[in-house]
Design an enzyme around this catalytic site. Structure first.
Site, mmCIF file in Angstrom:
data_model
loop_
_atom_site.group_PDB
_atom_site.id
_atom_site.type_symbol
_atom_site.label_atom_id
_atom_site.label_comp_id
_atom_site.label_asym_id
_atom_site.label_seq_id
_atom_site.Cartn_x
_atom_site.Cartn_y
_atom_site.Cartn_z
ATOM 1 N N ASP A 8 -47.151 42.256 -6.389
ATOM 2 C CA ASP A 8 -47.368 41.042 -5.600
ATOM 3 C C ASP A 8 -46.438 40.917 -4.389
ATOM 4 O O ASP A 8 -45.231 40.742 -4.538
ATOM 5 C CB ASP A 8 -47.160 39.796 -6.467
ATOM 6 C CG ASP A 8 -48.034 39.779 -7.704
ATOM 7 O OD1 ASP A 8 -48.644 38.742 -7.975
ATOM 8 O OD2 ASP A 8 -48.107 40.813 -8.411
ATOM 9 N N HIS B 290 -54.524 40.738 -13.267
ATOM 10 C CA HIS B 290 -53.666 39.674 -12.748
ATOM 11 C C HIS B 290 -53.681 38.533 -13.758
ATOM 12 O O HIS B 290 -54.596 37.710 -13.792
ATOM 13 C CB HIS B 290 -54.220 39.216 -11.394
ATOM 14 C CG HIS B 290 -53.273 38.375 -10.607
ATOM 15 N ND1 HIS B 290 -52.231 38.913 -9.879
ATOM 16 C CD2 HIS B 290 -53.204 37.032 -10.415
ATOM 17 C CE1 HIS B 290 -51.574 37.949 -9.272
ATOM 18 N NE2 HIS B 290 -52.131 36.798 -9.582
ATOM 19 N N ASN C 223 -55.174 34.525 -8.499
ATOM 20 C CA ASN C 223 -55.526 33.114 -8.642
ATOM 21 C C ASN C 223 -55.378 32.305 -7.357
ATOM 22 O O ASN C 223 -55.929 31.215 -7.227
ATOM 23 C CB ASN C 223 -54.678 32.465 -9.750
ATOM 24 C CG ASN C 223 -53.188 32.633 -9.537
ATOM 25 O OD1 ASN C 223 -52.690 33.766 -9.491
ATOM 26 N ND2 ASN C 223 -52.468 31.539 -9.413
ATOM 27 N N HIS C 224 -54.652 32.830 -6.353
ATOM 28 C CA HIS C 224 -54.502 32.116 -5.079
ATOM 29 C C HIS C 224 -55.445 32.658 -4.002
ATOM 30 O O HIS C 224 -55.244 32.396 -2.810
ATOM 31 C CB HIS C 224 -53.062 32.206 -4.583
ATOM 32 C CG HIS C 224 -52.078 31.475 -5.452
ATOM 33 N ND1 HIS C 224 -52.247 30.152 -5.809
ATOM 34 C CD2 HIS C 224 -50.917 31.888 -6.033
ATOM 35 C CE1 HIS C 224 -51.231 29.782 -6.571
ATOM 36 N NE2 HIS C 224 -50.416 30.814 -6.732
ATOM 37 N N HIS D 296 -44.445 38.522 -11.498
ATOM 38 C CA HIS D 296 -43.426 38.838 -10.494
ATOM 39 C C HIS D 296 -42.158 39.477 -11.038
ATOM 40 O O HIS D 296 -41.221 39.730 -10.268
ATOM 41 C CB HIS D 296 -43.049 37.593 -9.669
ATOM 42 C CG HIS D 296 -44.124 37.097 -8.777
ATOM 43 N ND1 HIS D 296 -43.881 36.243 -7.714
ATOM 44 C CD2 HIS D 296 -45.464 37.319 -8.777
ATOM 45 C CE1 HIS D 296 -45.025 35.960 -7.097
ATOM 46 N NE2 HIS D 296 -45.993 36.600 -7.735
ATOM 47 N N HIS E 4 -48.853 39.364 -11.393
ATOM 48 C CA HIS E 4 -48.839 37.899 -11.424
ATOM 49 C C HIS E 4 -47.502 37.293 -11.803
ATOM 50 O O HIS E 4 -47.102 36.293 -11.219
ATOM 51 C CB HIS E 4 -49.917 37.317 -12.350
ATOM 52 C CG HIS E 4 -49.911 35.813 -12.404
ATOM 53 N ND1 HIS E 4 -50.170 35.023 -11.303
ATOM 54 C CD2 HIS E 4 -49.663 34.947 -13.427
ATOM 55 C CE1 HIS E 4 -50.110 33.743 -11.654
ATOM 56 N NE2 HIS E 4 -49.785 33.671 -12.925
ATOM 57 N N GLU F 203 -51.629 38.851 -3.189
ATOM 58 C CA GLU F 203 -51.902 37.517 -3.711
ATOM 59 C C GLU F 203 -51.066 36.391 -3.093
ATOM 60 O O GLU F 203 -51.545 35.286 -2.916
ATOM 61 C CB GLU F 203 -51.683 37.583 -5.234
ATOM 62 C CG GLU F 203 -51.397 36.309 -5.955
ATOM 63 C CD GLU F 203 -52.626 35.463 -6.144
ATOM 64 O OE1 GLU F 203 -53.713 35.866 -5.700
ATOM 65 O OE2 GLU F 203 -52.494 34.383 -6.726
ATOM 66 N N ASN F 204 -49.819 36.708 -2.730
ATOM 67 C CA ASN F 204 -48.892 35.669 -2.269
ATOM 68 C C ASN F 204 -48.319 35.946 -0.886
ATOM 69 O O ASN F 204 -47.258 35.430 -0.538
ATOM 70 C CB ASN F 204 -47.725 35.525 -3.255
ATOM 71 C CG ASN F 204 -48.166 35.114 -4.639
ATOM 72 O OD1 ASN F 204 -48.088 35.904 -5.572
ATOM 73 N ND2 ASN F 204 -48.627 33.896 -4.781
#
Length: 266
Positions: free
Chosen positions: A12, A155, A71-72, A182, A180, A43-44
């Site tokens: 991530d 994830h 999820n984001h 981290h 996910h 994702e982030n």
């Protein structure tokens, strides 16, 4: 295929600091490992939450072959059309079919090796439209005969769900990598059927925060139990990833962690 195939998967990417760490370290990692493929969870990457087309294009232009999400995925509306247009960016396959994007793709290396990448979301403690397990089976069915190797990004929040997915797909895919949470886990291994597995690859971003967030803000939120606006930390950036070496179709020979500091990146 008799030659070893190398896949570098990077965990991530968090915020601008994570993106800059990735872009700064990627040439060095290419020289060191000579990966046939580079797959990155983005994702982030957009301010700590989600991704934008501009950032995705920057990563792909830098030599990333596939970007997986989680999820984001839908935090930034501007990315919705891009998820349909760009084959190399993936949202979890077990999101609803009516939602933008797609859950798997196939990319080809300079040597002609075909890698299929599948993105999945966990269901425990997370919101996904469908169960990840039958969706994984559906993806494998759709990609049968079209790829030489398959990498699955699971994830998910729950370690048990990730471990279960590893066993579910053992012998049928080259690798199952968890994302996910981290924090890199210490269970990287090749399962008995030949599938490389790790519960969480970790994150590419500021280790000096709390899983990427400014640590003072994260601690204040937990101490006071009051809303706090989170910002991405910029302290002590690292790249977390794994290198998977495969020596036969759908078979991993090894998996090793890549934990690389990014000094000087701001």
């Amino acid at each position: 295929m008799s030659e070893t195939v190398c896949i570098l998967f990077v965990g991530d990417v968090v915020g601008g600091i994570g993106k800059r760490a990735l872009l700064a370290l990627l040439p060095r990692l290419r020289d060191r490992y000579a990966p046939d493929f580079v797959v990155v969870n983005g994702e982030n990457v957009a301010g700590g939450v989600g991704i934008t087309p501009k950032i995705a294009r920057e990563m792909l232009t830098a030599g990333v072959d596939v970007i997986t999400l989680g999820n984001h995925t839908y935090r930034h509306k501007e990315v919705y059309p891009y998820l349909d247009e760009e084959e190399r960016i993936l949202r979890p396959a077990n999101f609803l079919a009516s939602q933008p994007g797609h859950g798997w793709c196939v990319v080809r290396s300079a040597r002609g090796v075909r890698l299929g990448v599948v993105s999945l979301s966990g269901n425990l403690f997370m919101k996904a439209g469908r169960s990840a397990f039958p969706e994984a089976d559906a993806a494998l069915h759709a990609l049968a005969g079209k790829v030489d190797h398959l990498l699955v990004d699971m994830h998910a929040e729950a370690t048990s769900e990730k471990v279960a997915m590893g066993w579910h797909l053992d012998g049928r895919v080259t690798a199952v990598v968890g994302t996910h949470t981290h924090v890199p886990t210490a269970d990287a291994r090749v399962l008995p059927g030949g599938t490389a597995y790790i519960s969480d690859v970790g994150m590419t971003g500021p280790r000096g925060g709390v899983i990427g967030v400014n640590r003072e803000q994260a601690v204040a939120s937990m101490v006071t139990q009051m809303p706090v606006r989170f910002e991405t930390s910029t302290e002590d950036p690292w790249l977390n990833g794994v290198l998977i070496r495969a020596d036969g179709p759908m078979r991993a020979g090894s998996i090793e962690q890549v934990l690389e500091p990014a000094p000087g990146v701001r």
